[in-house]
Design a protein around this motif. Structure first.
Motif, short mmCIF file in Angstrom:
data_model
loop_
_atom_site.label_atom_id
_atom_site.label_comp_id
_atom_site.label_asym_id
_atom_site.label_seq_id
_atom_site.Cartn_x
_atom_site.Cartn_y
_atom_site.Cartn_z
N ARG A 60 17.99 -5.04 -22.10
CA ARG A 60 17.75 -5.01 -20.65
C ARG A 60 16.63 -4.06 -20.27
N ILE A 61 16.14 -3.27 -21.24
CA ILE A 61 15.14 -2.24 -20.96
C ILE A 61 13.76 -2.72 -21.38
N ARG A 62 12.80 -2.62 -20.47
CA ARG A 62 11.42 -2.99 -20.80
C ARG A 62 10.62 -1.78 -21.28
N ARG A 63 10.74 -0.66 -20.57
CA ARG A 63 10.02 0.53 -21.00
C ARG A 63 10.63 1.76 -20.32
N ILE A 64 10.52 2.91 -21.00
CA ILE A 64 10.98 4.20 -20.49
C ILE A 64 9.90 5.22 -20.82
N LEU A 65 9.52 6.00 -19.83
CA LEU A 65 8.56 7.08 -20.03
C LEU A 65 9.28 8.41 -19.84
N ILE A 66 9.35 9.19 -20.89
CA ILE A 66 9.97 10.51 -20.83
C ILE A 66 8.90 11.51 -20.45
N PRO A 106 20.47 1.89 -14.56
CA PRO A 106 19.47 1.60 -15.59
C PRO A 106 19.87 1.98 -17.01
N TYR A 107 21.15 2.29 -17.27
CA TYR A 107 21.64 2.67 -18.59
C TYR A 107 21.03 3.99 -19.07
N ILE A 108 20.69 4.84 -18.11
CA ILE A 108 20.14 6.17 -18.37
C ILE A 108 20.86 7.12 -17.43
N GLN A 109 21.30 8.26 -17.94
CA GLN A 109 22.00 9.21 -17.08
C GLN A 109 21.65 10.64 -17.45
N LEU A 110 21.25 11.42 -16.45
CA LEU A 110 21.01 12.84 -16.59
C LEU A 110 22.31 13.56 -16.26
N ASP A 111 22.74 14.48 -17.11
CA ASP A 111 24.07 15.05 -16.91
C ASP A 111 24.11 16.16 -15.87
N GLY A 112 22.97 16.68 -15.47
CA GLY A 112 22.95 17.75 -14.48
C GLY A 112 21.64 18.48 -14.53
N ASP A 113 21.58 19.59 -13.81
CA ASP A 113 20.35 20.38 -13.74
C ASP A 113 20.68 21.84 -13.94
N ASP A 114 20.37 22.37 -15.10
CA ASP A 114 20.60 23.77 -15.40
C ASP A 114 19.39 24.57 -14.95
N ARG A 115 19.51 25.32 -13.89
CA ARG A 115 18.38 26.08 -13.36
C ARG A 115 18.36 27.51 -13.84
N THR A 116 19.30 27.88 -14.72
CA THR A 116 19.35 29.26 -15.19
C THR A 116 18.82 29.41 -16.60
N LEU A 123 13.25 -2.20 -16.05
CA LEU A 123 14.14 -3.12 -16.73
C LEU A 123 13.53 -4.51 -16.80
N THR A 124 14.10 -5.36 -17.62
CA THR A 124 13.53 -6.69 -17.81
C THR A 124 13.67 -7.59 -16.59
N ASP A 125 14.59 -7.23 -15.66
CA ASP A 125 14.71 -8.02 -14.43
C ASP A 125 13.78 -7.54 -13.33
N LEU A 170 6.53 7.41 -24.69
CA LEU A 170 6.75 6.12 -24.05
C LEU A 170 7.51 5.23 -25.01
N ILE A 171 8.66 4.74 -24.59
CA ILE A 171 9.47 3.83 -25.39
C ILE A 171 9.33 2.44 -24.81
N THR A 172 8.87 1.49 -25.61
CA THR A 172 8.56 0.15 -25.13
C THR A 172 9.32 -0.89 -25.95
N ASN A 173 9.94 -1.82 -25.25
CA ASN A 173 10.57 -2.97 -25.89
C ASN A 173 9.56 -4.12 -25.87
N THR A 174 9.01 -4.46 -27.02
CA THR A 174 7.98 -5.50 -27.10
C THR A 174 8.57 -6.90 -27.13
N GLY A 175 9.89 -6.99 -27.19
CA GLY A 175 10.55 -8.28 -27.34
C GLY A 175 11.01 -8.52 -28.76
N SER A 176 10.32 -7.92 -29.71
CA SER A 176 10.72 -8.07 -31.11
C SER A 176 11.06 -6.73 -31.75
N GLU A 177 10.62 -5.62 -31.14
CA GLU A 177 10.92 -4.31 -31.69
C GLU A 177 10.83 -3.25 -30.61
#
Length: 437
Positions: free
Chosen positions: A341-347, A313-323, A291-293, A393-400
């Motif tokens: 508020r997000i600086r970068r997210i790596l999926i 972090p404004y990200i939520q995993l709903d659960g874990d399906d193991r089947t 995050l930016t902080d 990789l999702i990146t917030n450059t400050g302008s886009e």
């Protein structure tokens, strides 16, 4: 048995899965499935068009589910809940469009209608005579005497998805060609103190309602040579984004399908290995965030680190399906209304159990923003003993907001977890402790 062109069969199921299939080959165009809900041969409005840029009908009866690799083949699927189709709709047209070529270069083009509950095949039609066409109506679901039937159609269009959609009454956004600016003419002078003339609205007449924007057919394909796209420039700057990841092992009896989704307040996920009951392959969708902080961390099923949607972090995993039994797969949500508020997210995705690596698997990834064009790319085949793959990789450059295709398989060192391996590769600098499900 494959149907003949023009023939029809009853559809006894209350809901069906429609699979558009074809063989992948170098230089062949990509293919996309779409559906149009018709009343007396035409759509009622642009909302009756379901495709990659408009994935669900307002009634919920028709949905575009996305692509799935299957060895050397590919499918793009729709689901149709026939018992939920509005009574006014008498026909659902099932179409295909070619992106980057003609259907003469597409091998094995066919459509299948399956019972959504049991998976049993109800109908199959193979297109045999494609040439210069860039769009096809392969079939249609239609009402007859209170029941649904499927007809094999096979009608081609040389004008692509835009021409097909327009033919059924869809208004399609076309990029306007650049026009030279007209020469500037001097404005006539107004007498002192006299304003320019204006036309007042007629008394008692309401202001005209602006027409809804036309349907956008554009999409973006990321490659090694063009690996990044600005979501901001594409219009994807708010809401959420649906990401779909589909894997296939290429081994008989071990078909692995995964779905990740950034949806509007519900998106970005991955899970659901479609394996035999005895299979133990378990893949986990994960994300590193910063995050930016300066706060940073990981979202994954280990240790119940599922995150939060309306708080950092404004990200939520709903659960874990193991089947792998849930067709929609595992979902993770990123609240892009807090993107400032997000600086970068790596999926990324890891092999938790059941396989030594991703070797032998093929995959495609589609990111569907709530606003803007979808973004899609394919992962290269894994040829190393990797148990962790960076997807995007999702990146917030400050302008886009920028999406970067990673498609990067990493090999953990002995005794090092996949999560630590990807942390080190991307410089997150987190403190790690052992965790299990």
């Amino acid at each position: 048995m494959p149907m003949l062109k023009g023939s029809n069969v009853p559809v006894p199921a209350p809901a069906v899965r429609v699979e558009l299939g074809w063989q992948t080959a170098p230089g062949a165009p990509d293919v996309d499935a779409s559906a149009l809900l018709l009343v007396s041969g035409k759509v009622r409005d642009d909302g009756d068009f379901v495709f990659y840029n408009q994935a669900a009908h307002a009634s919920g009866a028709v949905r575009h589910e996305g692509k799935r690799p299957a060895g050397g083949a590919m499918t793009d699927s729709l689901t149709v809940a026939l018992d939920s189709v509005e009574p006014a709709v008498d026909k659902v047209v099932l179409a295909a469009s070619a992106d980057g070529g003609t259907f003469g270069s597409v091998l094995g083009l066919h459509i299948r209608v399956l019972d959504a509950a049991s998976g049993a095949e109800i109908a199959r039609f193979h297109s045999q005579d494609a040439g210069a066409e860039t769009a096809f109506v392969l079939g249609e679901l239609y009402r007859r005497q209170g029941a649904w039937k499927f007809r094999a159609v096979g009608q081609g269009y040389a004008t692509g998805l835009a021409g097909l959609a327009t033919d059924f009454g869809i208004s399609v956004e076309e990029p306007a060609p650049p026009q030279p600016a007209p020469p500037m003419a001097p404005a006539p002078p107004f007498p002192a103190g006299q304003p320019a003339a204006s036309v007042p609205p007629s008394p008692g007449q309401p202001a005209p309602t602006p027409a809804p924007p036309p349907v956008r057919l554009t999409k973006v394909t990321l490659t090694k040579d063009a690996p990044a796209v600005s979501l901001t420039k594409q219009g994807g700057t708010s809401g959420a984004m649906r990401v779909n990841l589909n894997w296939n092992s290429g081994t008989a009896g071990k078909r692995l399908g995964k779905k990740l989704g950034f949806k509007a307040m519900q998106a970005m996920g991955a899970r659901g290995a479609l394996l035999p009951p005895s299979g133990e392959l378990d893949l986990d969708l994960c994300a590193l965030y910063e995050l930016t902080d300066g706060a940073a961390g990981v979202i994954h099923p280990l240790g119940n680190n599922f995150g939060a949607l309306h708080a950092p972090p404004y990200i939520q995993l709903d659960g874990d399906d193991r089947t792998g039994a849930v067709a929609a797969g595992e979902n993770m949500t990123i609240n892009l209304d807090h993107q400032a508020r997000i600086r970068r997210i790596l999926i990324f995705v890891t092999v938790y159990a059941g396989a030594r690596s991703f070797e032998g698997l093929s995959a495609t990834v589609t990111l569907q923003p709530q606003h803007g064009a979808p973004v899609e790319f394919a992962l290269d085949a894994c040829t190393v003993p990797s148990k962790v793959c960076a997807l995007a990789l999702i990146t917030n450059t400050g302008s886009e907001l920028v999406v970067q295709r990673e498609a990067r398989y990493l090999v953990p060192e002995p005794g090092v977890s996949p999560q630590r391996t990807i942390d080190k590769a991307y410089g997150w600098g987190l403190d790690w402790s052992p965790a299990r499900k």
